[in-house]
Motif scaffolding. Sequence first.
Motif, short mmCIF file in Angstrom:
data_model
loop_
_atom_site.label_atom_id
_atom_site.label_comp_id
_atom_site.label_asym_id
_atom_site.label_seq_id
_atom_site.Cartn_x
_atom_site.Cartn_y
_atom_site.Cartn_z
N CYS A 136 65.20 -88.85 -11.83
CA CYS A 136 65.57 -90.26 -11.81
C CYS A 136 64.33 -91.16 -11.75
O CYS A 136 64.23 -92.15 -12.49
N MET A 137 63.40 -90.81 -10.89
CA MET A 137 62.20 -91.63 -10.72
C MET A 137 61.39 -91.69 -12.02
O MET A 137 60.99 -92.78 -12.46
N VAL A 138 61.16 -90.54 -12.64
CA VAL A 138 60.37 -90.51 -13.87
C VAL A 138 61.09 -91.25 -15.00
O VAL A 138 60.49 -92.02 -15.75
N CYS A 139 62.42 -91.03 -15.12
CA CYS A 139 63.19 -91.69 -16.17
C CYS A 139 63.19 -93.21 -15.97
O CYS A 139 63.03 -93.97 -16.93
N SER A 140 63.35 -93.64 -14.73
CA SER A 140 63.37 -95.07 -14.44
C SER A 140 62.05 -95.73 -14.79
O SER A 140 62.00 -96.78 -15.44
N LYS B 8 56.12 -90.92 -22.07
CA LYS B 8 56.91 -90.58 -23.25
C LYS B 8 56.89 -89.08 -23.50
O LYS B 8 55.94 -88.38 -23.11
N LEU B 9 57.93 -88.60 -24.16
CA LEU B 9 58.00 -87.24 -24.65
C LEU B 9 58.43 -87.30 -26.11
O LEU B 9 59.44 -87.94 -26.44
N LEU B 10 57.65 -86.69 -26.96
CA LEU B 10 57.92 -86.70 -28.41
C LEU B 10 58.07 -88.13 -28.94
O LEU B 10 58.91 -88.41 -29.81
N GLY B 11 57.29 -89.04 -28.37
CA GLY B 11 57.25 -90.41 -28.89
C GLY B 11 58.32 -91.34 -28.37
O GLY B 11 58.38 -92.50 -28.77
N ILE B 12 59.18 -90.87 -27.46
CA ILE B 12 60.22 -91.73 -26.88
C ILE B 12 60.13 -91.65 -25.36
O ILE B 12 59.50 -90.74 -24.81
N SER B 13 60.75 -92.62 -24.69
CA SER B 13 60.71 -92.62 -23.23
C SER B 13 61.33 -91.35 -22.67
O SER B 13 62.18 -90.72 -23.32
N VAL B 14 60.91 -90.97 -21.48
CA VAL B 14 61.45 -89.76 -20.85
C VAL B 14 62.96 -89.87 -20.69
O VAL B 14 63.70 -88.90 -20.89
N MET B 15 63.45 -91.07 -20.36
CA MET B 15 64.89 -91.26 -20.19
C MET B 15 65.62 -91.04 -21.52
O MET B 15 66.64 -90.34 -21.56
N ASP B 16 65.12 -91.61 -22.60
CA ASP B 16 65.75 -91.40 -23.90
C ASP B 16 65.65 -89.94 -24.33
O ASP B 16 66.58 -89.40 -24.95
N PHE B 17 64.54 -89.30 -23.99
CA PHE B 17 64.38 -87.88 -24.32
C PHE B 17 65.43 -87.04 -23.60
O PHE B 17 66.07 -86.17 -24.21
N CYS B 18 65.62 -87.29 -22.30
CA CYS B 18 66.63 -86.55 -21.53
C CYS B 18 68.03 -86.80 -22.09
O CYS B 18 68.85 -85.88 -22.20
#
Length: 452
Positions: free
Chosen positions: A358-362, A372-382
């Motif tokens: 939650c903390m990283v995604c937020s 980011k992961l693969l060019g998108i936010s960690v939240m969008d990646f998850c």
Amino acid sequence: MSNERGNFGSKIGIVLATAGSAVGLGNVWRFPYMVGEDGGAAFILVYIICILLLGLPGMICEFIVGRHAQANAAAAYDKLSGGRPWKLVGYLGILTSTIILGFYAVVAGWCLQYLYAALVGQLSGDANYVKDYFVSFSSSPIRPVLFGIAFILITHLVVVRGVRGGIERASKTLMPILFLLLLILVVASCLLPGAMEGVRFLFQPDFSKLSSNVMLDALGQAFFSLSLGTACLCTYASYFSRDTNLLASAGQIALLDTMIAILSGLMIFPAAASVGISPDSGPSLIFITLPNVFQQAFAAMPIAGYVVGVMFFALLVFAALTSTISMHEIGTAFFTEEWNMPRRRSAWVITVVASLICMVCSLSVGAMDELKLLGISVMDFCDQLTANFMLPIGALLACLFVGWYIPRQVAHDEFTNWGTHGQRIFPVFLFAVRYVCPLCIVLVFLHQLGII
């Protein structure tokens, strides 16, 4: 602390708890804006057909695995497969649900913050003010994280009390309150001037708007609305008694889930029509569009607008909580049974892991957008990882497992409660699980990837 397995104490507890796992922000938020984008009533009719084709058979598949094994998701597949690699299906569901809990808590935390803001009157202002409020809050490095973790802790307090004392008791309280709030908001919305235009859009089909994309969207919404592929249904079914009618329970849960989704549309569309705003604004619908809609719609009655705003965000909080409870329980049950840990300690493992996610995604969609992961936010990646890959694969494997792998007699006995009902329907169910559901899930999978 004893690790003896709990179980649901009543039929109403089974229906409310399992329906609560399905009812969430997807019903109150995603369903209405998809209806708005995909043609209104025509989309709803296709959605109901998809519930029958995919939703009910898929739910019953997970029910069969969970109740027969009377164990957490990983152990359930292990028991029915004799220790073969099918146990990985349970592991996949547990991992999927934990990741979803982590990023879902971000949005749930936003709902909790907005409930507080509505209570203290911080959401009164024009459209630009409401938009700036959301941008300011979501980009803060501290507040969104704290509210997200607070939501996980609230969920923890329910789950740690066990199946009957925590999950079932909370569901018996939250679901009726959620339904009552929704009915009050529907009545208030439908009494607004010009509201009938929104009602007609919701219930008067325009089949000219149907397309392959609309049908696949409806199929995907049916798939995700009922929590297929998360191992939630499998875990909850492990708490069912042996005399629970799986077919009837699945039907009641799907009906309740669909009713709440349609009532959510009936809450939003008339209010939006009253002020001339289209509720198809996607993710911004809850936090930017609707607060402005309620303010405009009840401009002549500020007190009514205040009450409606508070009730709306309370509704969102309750809907989110019924879902996070089920996602938390999946991992908690796993650690309690597989690692022989006390429930309290198992719950803390999931709480800590989900809080870190939650903390990283937020932060990735706010103060630290460089995460980011693969060019998108960690939240969008998850979100994309679970929605586009993990959920469809988990649901597909569950259907193949029940349809083709386990002995037909096991599926028959569980489905019919050892021959006491539904024997004529069982062949239809088996055909759907073997052929129709896998095809539907593959179509959803390819559509999510943009291939079709």
